[in-house]
Write a protein that holds these residues in place. Structure first.
Motif, PDB file in Angstrom:
ATOM      1  N   SER A 216       6.438   4.569   1.810  1.00  0.00           N
ATOM      2  CA  SER A 216       7.707   5.217   2.400  1.00  0.00           C
ATOM      3  C   SER A 216       7.043   6.109   3.561  1.00  0.00           C
ATOM      4  O   SER A 216       5.869   6.204   3.641  1.00  0.00           O
ATOM      5  CB  SER A 216       8.517   6.028   1.485  1.00  0.00           C
ATOM      6  OG  SER A 216       9.715   6.444   2.220  1.00  0.00           O
ATOM      7  N   GLU A 218       8.093   9.064   4.574  1.00  0.00           N
ATOM      8  CA  GLU A 218       7.701  10.446   4.411  1.00  0.00           C
ATOM      9  C   GLU A 218       6.538  11.059   4.051  1.00  0.00           C
ATOM     10  O   GLU A 218       5.791  10.387   3.426  1.00  0.00           O
ATOM     11  CB  GLU A 218       9.103  10.950   3.219  1.00  0.00           C
ATOM     12  CG  GLU A 218      10.308  10.887   3.362  1.00  0.00           C
ATOM     13  CD  GLU A 218      10.994   9.674   2.950  1.00  0.00           C
ATOM     14  OE1 GLU A 218      10.155   8.701   2.664  1.00  0.00           O
ATOM     15  OE2 GLU A 218      12.114   9.543   3.135  1.00  0.00           O
ATOM     16  N   GLY A 222       4.978  15.817   0.814  1.00  0.00           N
ATOM     17  CA  GLY A 222       6.532  16.158   0.651  1.00  0.00           C
ATOM     18  C   GLY A 222       7.051  15.981  -0.613  1.00  0.00           C
ATOM     19  O   GLY A 222       6.449  15.551  -1.718  1.00  0.00           O
ATOM     20  N   LYS A 224       9.266  13.885  -1.988  1.00  0.00           N
ATOM     21  CA  LYS A 224       9.484  12.519  -2.358  1.00  0.00           C
ATOM     22  C   LYS A 224       7.963  11.928  -3.174  1.00  0.00           C
ATOM     23  O   LYS A 224       8.064  11.168  -4.176  1.00  0.00           O
ATOM     24  CB  LYS A 224       9.700  11.391  -1.272  1.00  0.00           C
ATOM     25  CG  LYS A 224      11.289  11.786  -0.726  1.00  0.00           C
ATOM     26  CD  LYS A 224      12.130  10.584  -1.525  1.00  0.00           C
ATOM     27  CE  LYS A 224      13.429  10.928  -1.113  1.00  0.00           C
ATOM     28  NZ  LYS A 224      13.936  10.146   0.225  1.00  0.00           N
ATOM     29  N   ALA A 237       1.891   6.261   2.340  1.00  0.00           N
ATOM     30  CA  ALA A 237       2.318   6.584   3.706  1.00  0.00           C
ATOM     31  C   ALA A 237       1.516   6.432   4.772  1.00  0.00           C
ATOM     32  O   ALA A 237       0.348   6.812   4.678  1.00  0.00           O
ATOM     33  CB  ALA A 237       3.165   7.895   3.613  1.00  0.00           C
TER      34      ALA A 237
END
Ligand SMILES: [Zn+2]
Ligand SMILES: [Zn+2]
Length: 372
Positions: A216, A218, A222, A224, A237
């Motif tokens: 993802s 994000e 973070g 998530k 990521a």
């Protein structure tokens, strides 16, 4: 009673005084609504890009991800009883006698497109104090799942996808027959996207023994990413991992579960799909500019690697049953992480602003429980 409604004529979302629903048929049940989840579909309806009121109605009561408590049942109802927590299915058959799907109760595979959906297309939804429906569409949720039962409907997306993945992977002689819950199948799955559909999909894959990665946008430090790692999946990521590097990082990708709705991400990730792999599309892309991709590479991989790509939408009764069972499994194994997916509960009066504002949190819920 209060309900949250979309008015297409003046393009407003309002809390309305909606008529009380009543038991009309012997098989109906009356449900007091507890929680209704908000998703991208609701936001599209609130922007008047999607959805339609029942014929002749000035507004559409929205809401399709529901959890409620049965209050009253008709004389023919045996499936649910007063006091049961229930999740009600969303789609109703198209009514065309030639539709092989709808005539068998599988309107999730409707051929004609004339199905209706509660809270989305041609039928009022569940974001109301009380609703009535045919109890045959209701699935009982164990009482201890009260706080997370609203996640059943978004989880059915992954459940329907995995039922189909198993059907097609039975082509491989070493795949066990039937979806094996918690069997440690030992294959590698990649989830694209860390919204509720993606994260619930990751739990469903982990519960079946897949080594699971979530990709993802994000940041990797973070909340998530921390959530993903807390349940035992790995988080990827950019810029640390670019899409073309996925196969190098993961190895043979047996399954990709796409939950971004972004064509640019999905088709780059399709290049990473491994030998004998399956790629499942669940996200619906908005209208964006065309993307460039090397169709020759994709076609070559599809053939030489025995790959299969399919899309899936909505869910049948088997997926709802599987979602309730899986939710209980998730609750036992990851109680804190599962609870953390519900990031906010709001009164119905807050729903119009919530739907118009930027998407925040993971699963935001409109709750009618506090009013009683
Ligand atoms: Zn939804
Ligand atoms: Zn149909």
């Amino acid at each position: 009673m209060r309900a949250v409604a979309a008015f297409p004529a003046d393009r407003t979302m309002r809390v309305v005084d909606h008529p009380e629903p009543r038991l009309e048929r012997e098989g109906d049940a009356l449900v007091e609504v507890l929680d209704v989840g908000i998703c991208g579909t609701d936001r599209e309806i609130a922007r008047f890009e999607y959805g339609s009121p029942p014929p002749g109605a000035p507004y559409l009561v929205i809401g399709h991800e529901s959890l409620g408590r049965v209050a009253e049942v008709g004389p023919a109802v045996t499936r649910v009883k007063p006091g049961d927590l229930v999740v009600t299915m969303v789609r109703r058959p198209c009514g065309h006698p030639e539709c092989k799907a709808c005539t068998r109760g599988r309107q999730d595979f409707c051929f004609t497109g004339d199905f209706t959906e509660r809270g989305i297309k041609g039928r009022h939804g569940f974001m109301a104090e009380r609703v009535v429906d045919d109890a045959g569409y209701m699935h009982v949720v164990p009482a201890h799942l009260r706080e997370v039962g609203v996640l059943v409907e978004p989880l059915t997306i992954a459940e329907k996808a995995l039922i189909q993945v198993w059907d097609v992977q039975e082509r491989l002689p070493w795949t066990p027959a039937g979806v094996p819950p918690g069997s440690g199948h030992g294959e590698k799955a990649l989830v694209l996207g860390a919204g509720p559909v993606g994260l619930l999909g990751a739990l469903a894959l982990l519960a079946r023994g897949f080594e699971t990665w979530v990709y993802s946008l994000e940041p990797p430090d973070g909340p998530k990413a921390r959530w993903v790692e807390s349940v035992g999946a790995r988080y990827l990521a950019p810029p640390g991992t670019a899409l073309p590097d996925l196969a190098r990082r993961i190895g043979n990708v047996d399954l990709v579960y796409e939950a971004t709705g972004a064509a640019s991400v999905a088709f780059r990730a399709l290049e990473a799909l491994g030998t004998n792999g399956v790629f499942v599309f669940t996200g619906v892309p908005g209208r964006k500019a065309p993307i460039a991709l090397d169709a020759g590479v994709l076609m070559r991989n599809l053939v030489l690697r025995n790959q299969l790509v399919f899309g899936t939408v909505n869910a049948g009764p088997d997926a709802f049953e599987a979602a309730v069972d899986d939710l209980a499994r998730f609750h036992a194994r990851w109680p804190a992480a599962l609870g953390a997916l519900v990031t906010g509960r709001h009164p119905p009066e807050a729903a119009p602003a919530l739907l118009a504002g930027p998407a925040a949190g993971i699963k935001e819920v409109v709750s009618f429980a506090g009013a009683r």
